[in-house]
Write a protein that holds these residues in place. Structure first.
Motif, mmCIF file in Angstrom:
data_model
loop_
_atom_site.group_PDB
_atom_site.id
_atom_site.type_symbol
_atom_site.label_atom_id
_atom_site.label_comp_id
_atom_site.label_asym_id
_atom_site.label_seq_id
_atom_site.Cartn_x
_atom_site.Cartn_y
_atom_site.Cartn_z
ATOM 1 N N LEU A 173 -8.595 -0.164 -6.233
ATOM 2 C CA LEU A 173 -9.827 0.667 -6.842
ATOM 3 C C LEU A 173 -10.444 1.939 -5.769
ATOM 4 C CD1 LEU A 173 -12.531 -2.062 -7.376
ATOM 5 C CD2 LEU A 173 -11.787 -0.248 -9.027
ATOM 6 N N ALA A 174 -10.071 1.568 -4.321
ATOM 7 C CA ALA A 174 -10.533 2.637 -3.552
ATOM 8 C C ALA A 174 -9.441 3.973 -3.603
ATOM 9 C CB ALA A 174 -10.293 2.102 -2.292
ATOM 10 N N HIS A 175 -8.354 3.697 -4.058
ATOM 11 C CA HIS A 175 -7.445 4.710 -4.164
ATOM 12 C C HIS A 175 -7.048 5.317 -5.646
ATOM 13 C CE1 HIS A 175 -6.558 3.381 -0.150
ATOM 14 N NE2 HIS A 175 -6.369 4.671 0.093
ATOM 15 N N GLY A 176 -7.978 4.915 -6.544
ATOM 16 C CA GLY A 176 -7.822 5.383 -7.948
ATOM 17 C C GLY A 176 -6.546 4.898 -8.695
ATOM 18 N N ILE A 177 -5.887 3.793 -8.288
ATOM 19 C CA ILE A 177 -4.673 3.373 -8.803
ATOM 20 C C ILE A 177 -5.062 2.470 -9.917
ATOM 21 C CG2 ILE A 177 -2.715 1.799 -8.155
ATOM 22 C CD1 ILE A 177 -2.971 3.174 -5.266
ATOM 23 N N SER A 178 -4.318 2.889 -11.114
ATOM 24 C CA SER A 178 -4.819 2.137 -12.356
ATOM 25 C C SER A 178 -4.147 0.805 -12.448
ATOM 26 C CB SER A 178 -4.504 3.027 -13.658
ATOM 27 O OG SER A 178 -3.208 2.796 -13.935
ATOM 28 N N LYS A 179 -4.635 -0.071 -13.378
ATOM 29 C CA LYS A 179 -4.155 -1.261 -13.309
ATOM 30 C C LYS A 179 -2.742 -1.393 -13.919
ATOM 31 C CE LYS A 179 -8.619 -4.043 -13.499
ATOM 32 N NZ LYS A 179 -9.785 -4.615 -14.277
ATOM 33 N N TYR B 17 0.886 -1.204 -0.021
ATOM 34 C CA TYR B 17 -0.245 0.286 -0.024
ATOM 35 C C TYR B 17 1.046 1.272 -0.034
ATOM 36 C CZ TYR B 17 -3.753 -3.249 1.304
ATOM 37 O OH TYR B 17 -4.426 -4.266 1.549
ATOM 38 N N ALA B 18 1.784 1.140 0.863
ATOM 39 C CA ALA B 18 2.753 2.584 0.890
ATOM 40 C C ALA B 18 3.388 2.797 -0.496
ATOM 41 C CB ALA B 18 3.911 2.242 1.906
ATOM 42 N N HIS B 19 4.086 1.653 -1.087
ATOM 43 C CA HIS B 19 4.507 1.782 -2.490
ATOM 44 C C HIS B 19 3.698 2.025 -3.554
ATOM 45 C CE1 HIS B 19 8.208 1.654 -4.240
ATOM 46 N NE2 HIS B 19 8.007 1.029 -5.298
ATOM 47 N N MET B 20 2.238 1.838 -3.628
ATOM 48 C CA MET B 20 1.568 2.219 -4.435
ATOM 49 C C MET B 20 0.938 3.775 -4.131
ATOM 50 S SD MET B 20 -1.636 -0.759 -4.546
ATOM 51 C CE MET B 20 -1.424 -1.935 -6.036
ATOM 52 N N LYS B 21 0.718 4.115 -2.928
ATOM 53 C CA LYS B 21 0.392 5.437 -2.697
ATOM 54 C C LYS B 21 1.350 6.415 -2.695
ATOM 55 C CE LYS B 21 -2.665 5.364 1.512
ATOM 56 N NZ LYS B 21 -2.281 5.587 2.979
ATOM 57 N N ALA B 22 2.791 6.017 -2.916
ATOM 58 C CA ALA B 22 3.778 6.801 -3.134
ATOM 59 C C ALA B 22 3.988 7.011 -4.760
ATOM 60 C CB ALA B 22 5.124 6.298 -2.679
ATOM 61 N N GLY B 23 2.921 6.046 -5.428
ATOM 62 C CA GLY B 23 2.999 6.485 -7.004
ATOM 63 C C GLY B 23 3.986 5.559 -7.567
ATOM 64 N N ASN B 24 4.666 4.448 -7.163
ATOM 65 C CA ASN B 24 5.508 3.874 -7.596
ATOM 66 C C ASN B 24 5.088 2.462 -8.251
ATOM 67 O OD1 ASN B 24 7.714 5.453 -6.892
ATOM 68 N ND2 ASN B 24 7.698 4.947 -4.825
#
Ligand code: FDA
Length: 310
Positions: free
Chosen positions: A243-249, A216-223
């Motif tokens: 899905l909840a954080h709008g992170i694309s596939k 989650y931390a790595h996704m949130k950091a945009g990596n």
């Protein structure tokens, strides 16, 4: 706790020479469930087969610590050959390398041989638009592997080289934070080595919780994150988190090992997720095979049955 006891028991027993000799002499047929073949051509064929199901490949020439610079250079030469072969077969090469297999820890002409060989390998992969992931080994190698990763990203860019963090290590969250400035492509795994409790969490629930936090931390950091696990509940949670954080596939992918949960790999690919199978090949299959047996008693039963059949 039982998982830990089982894992420790298997890794300890499989380290005994007599067990190794027995399994090596009888086990190749069984190892083929997890290993794509003995040469680069078989591994490349496996990538092409998986490609028909929309699954990508990550090629891994099996091999671990080598004691001499000659052996390290020879191994690195084989990885370069693999990159050439994959490119010639029309693939964008994606390979994993253990730095200990290409000379990490051996100094030649004032430089760590693992680093100089990794440079040759990442440089060649970049020529082909490919990617190299530096596998993570046991904990004494983590500092050096991360330092070398940092240098390689500086030289070749984060689009061509990545590495791995293991959620069982207490240090991994701090390591992830410290790498953030590189926008690194990281594979998150739980960790497969026999580690002391002073460095690795003994409890599976803690390892799983740490796994989620890292992803989650790595996704949130945009990596870019490689979610490398067969754990369905984590996979479901990651899908929901994205899905909840709008992170694309296309900001992450699921990775699994060749021969394990092919059904799940296909399902995820059908759902439009990027899925990559880690495809090991080569003659030095024993340590890899032992770690897979240590992961679940089901695999031990499979091996024992095979041995009893003779
Ligand atoms: P966990 O062990 O909790 O298992 C979740 C579920 O999957 C359970 O139902 C389990 O039975 C099933 N499962 C797990 N392993 C299985 C197996 N071998 N056979 C059958 N079923 C299995 N480690 C490391 O230290 N350094 C590294 O660089 C890497 N690289 C790497 C790449 C990729 C693509 C993967 C998938 C894994 C690694 N690993 C690794 C290994 C990793 O650390 C870990 O040991 C395994 O992935 C098993 O843990 P899971 O996350 O699957 O969960």
């Amino acid at each position: 706790m039982l998982d830990q006891i089982y894992r420790k028991a298997v890794l300890t027993v499989s380290g005994q020479k007599v067990v190794e000799d027995l399994v090596r002499s009888r086990g190749w047929g069984m190892a083929q469930r997890f290993v794509a073949g003995e040469d680069a051509a078989s591994a490349i064929r496996a990538v092409q087969d998986l490609g028909r199901d929309g699954i990508l490949g990550n090629l891994d020439l099996l091999g671990e610590f080598v004691a001499s610079p000659e052996a390290a250079n020879e191994f690195a030469g084989k990885v370069l050959h693999l990159l050439d072969e994959a490119h010639a077969a029309g693939l964008t090469p994606y390979v994993s390398v253990k730095l200990s297999s290409v000379g990490q820890g051996q100094t030649v002409e004032g430089e760590d041989l693992g680093l100089s060989n990794a440079r040759r390998i990442v440089g060649r992969a970049r020529e082909y638009g490919g990617f190299v992931c530096l596998d993570m080994e046991d904990h004494p190698r983590v500092d050096q592997t991360l330092a070398q990763f940092r240098l390689l990203v500086g030289e070749f860019g984060h689009a061509h080289v990545g590495t791995v963090l293991q959620s069982y290590l207490y240090r991994s969250e701090a390591d992830r934070d410290s790498l953030d400035d590189l926008r690194p492509n990281l594979r998150i795994v739980k960790g497969a080595y026999l580690e002391p409790e002073s460095v690795a969490m003994p409890d599976k629930a803690d390892v799983d919780a740490s796994y989620r936090r890292l992803v989650y931390a790595h996704m949130k950091a945009g990596n870019y994150v490689n979610v490398a696990t067969h754990d369905e509940s984590i996979i479901e949670d990651v899908k929901l988190f994205a899905l909840a954080h709008g992170i694309s596939k296309d900001a992450f992918e699921f990775q699994m090992l060749y021969g394990i949960r092919r059904d799940l790999q296909q399902d995820l690919a059908r759902q439009g997720y990027r899925v990559r199978a880690y495809i090991p090949y080569g003659r030095d299959w024993y340590p890899y095979f032992s770690r897979r047996i240590a992961e679940t008693p089901r695999n031990a039963v499979f091996v024992l049955r095979g041995m009893l059949k003779g």
